[in-house]
Motif scaffolding. Structure first.
Motif, PDB file in Angstrom:
ATOM      1  N   UNK A 130       0.841  -1.205   0.000  1.00  0.00           N
ATOM      2  CA  UNK A 130       0.000   0.000   0.000  1.00  0.00           C
ATOM      3  C   UNK A 130       0.873   1.252   0.000  1.00  0.00           C
ATOM      4  N   UNK A 131       1.933   1.237   0.804  1.00  0.00           N
ATOM      5  CA  UNK A 131       2.841   2.395   0.855  1.00  0.00           C
ATOM      6  C   UNK A 131       3.475   2.624  -0.506  1.00  0.00           C
ATOM      7  N   UNK A 132       3.928   1.565  -1.136  1.00  0.00           N
ATOM      8  CA  UNK A 132       4.570   1.706  -2.446  1.00  0.00           C
ATOM      9  C   UNK A 132       3.583   2.156  -3.520  1.00  0.00           C
ATOM     10  N   UNK A 133       2.343   1.707  -3.443  1.00  0.00           N
ATOM     11  CA  UNK A 133       1.327   2.180  -4.396  1.00  0.00           C
ATOM     12  C   UNK A 133       1.125   3.689  -4.256  1.00  0.00           C
ATOM     13  N   UNK A 134       1.028   4.160  -3.031  1.00  0.00           N
ATOM     14  CA  UNK A 134       0.893   5.600  -2.808  1.00  0.00           C
ATOM     15  C   UNK A 134       2.113   6.367  -3.259  1.00  0.00           C
ATOM     16  N   UNK A 135       3.272   5.797  -3.010  1.00  0.00           N
ATOM     17  CA  UNK A 135       4.526   6.441  -3.405  1.00  0.00           C
ATOM     18  C   UNK A 135       4.626   6.563  -4.925  1.00  0.00           C
ATOM     19  N   UNK A 136       4.378   5.458  -5.631  1.00  0.00           N
ATOM     20  CA  UNK A 136       4.492   5.459  -7.091  1.00  0.00           C
ATOM     21  C   UNK A 136       3.431   6.364  -7.719  1.00  0.00           C
ATOM     22  N   UNK A 137       2.248   6.389  -7.138  1.00  0.00           N
ATOM     23  CA  UNK A 137       1.182   7.226  -7.694  1.00  0.00           C
ATOM     24  C   UNK A 137       1.484   8.715  -7.524  1.00  0.00           C
ATOM     25  N   UNK A 138       2.129   9.086  -6.434  1.00  0.00           N
ATOM     26  CA  UNK A 138       2.382  10.494  -6.173  1.00  0.00           C
ATOM     27  C   UNK A 138       3.716  11.025  -6.645  1.00  0.00           C
ATOM     28  N   UNK A 139       4.664  10.138  -6.940  1.00  0.00           N
ATOM     29  CA  UNK A 139       6.016  10.577  -7.276  1.00  0.00           C
ATOM     30  C   UNK A 139       6.093  11.512  -8.484  1.00  0.00           C
TER      31      UNK A 139
END
Length: 151
Positions: A130-139
């Motif tokens: 979940x953290x990585x999904x948020x990270x990749x989506x916002x980067x």
């Protein structure tokens, strides 16, 4: 209280909105009890209100909320560190920015939700996914806005 005095009231919009919500809930309750609305399709508002206690205490709502907050803060911290750093680097090195800015913009438009199965394979069924999904989506957005802000 006259109409003019009520409209001058500071909280008049909130009172009207809350009153409208209560009226709508009462209408739904009456329609369901009268059999006009099917209770198997639309649950009664009184049953929903009665289930709050069970949901809060038996479903560990507080713990789940705290886990979600931890995931959000973790993704935001990663975005702040990596997104701002990459954006600053691209702002400082003009050749690198001209070579990659359109790719970063394209990544911002990409449907990142399609990467979820890949992240499940890589990180497993955990909070890291979940953290990585948020990270990749916002980067990409953080990188582009950092460049724009520095410019």
């Amino acid at each position: 209280m006259t109409r003019t005095a009520f409209t001058r009231l500071r909280y008049a919009p909130q009172i009207v909105g809350f009153g409208s919500l209560l009226v709508a809930i009462a209408i739904f309750e009456i329609l369901i009890r009268a059999g006009i609305l099917n209770r198997f399709i639309v649950p009664m508002p009184s049953q929903i209100a009665g289930a709050f206690e069970r949901v809060i205490f038996e479903e560990q709502i507080v713990e789940r909320f705290l886990l979600t907050m931890k995931e959000c803060v973790s993704a935001a911290a990663l975005l702040a560190v990596f997104g701002v750093s990459i954006g600053t680097l691209l702002y400082k090195v003009d050749l690198l920015r001209r070579a990659t800015e359109t790719w970063v913009a394209a990544a911002a438009a990409a449907p990142t939700v399609l990467m979820y199965p890949l992240f499940l394979v890589i990180f497993g069924r955990s909070a890291t996914t979940i953290v990585m999904m948020g990270f990749v989506a916002g980067l990409p957005a953080v990188i582009l806005k950092t460049i724009e802000g520095l410019a």
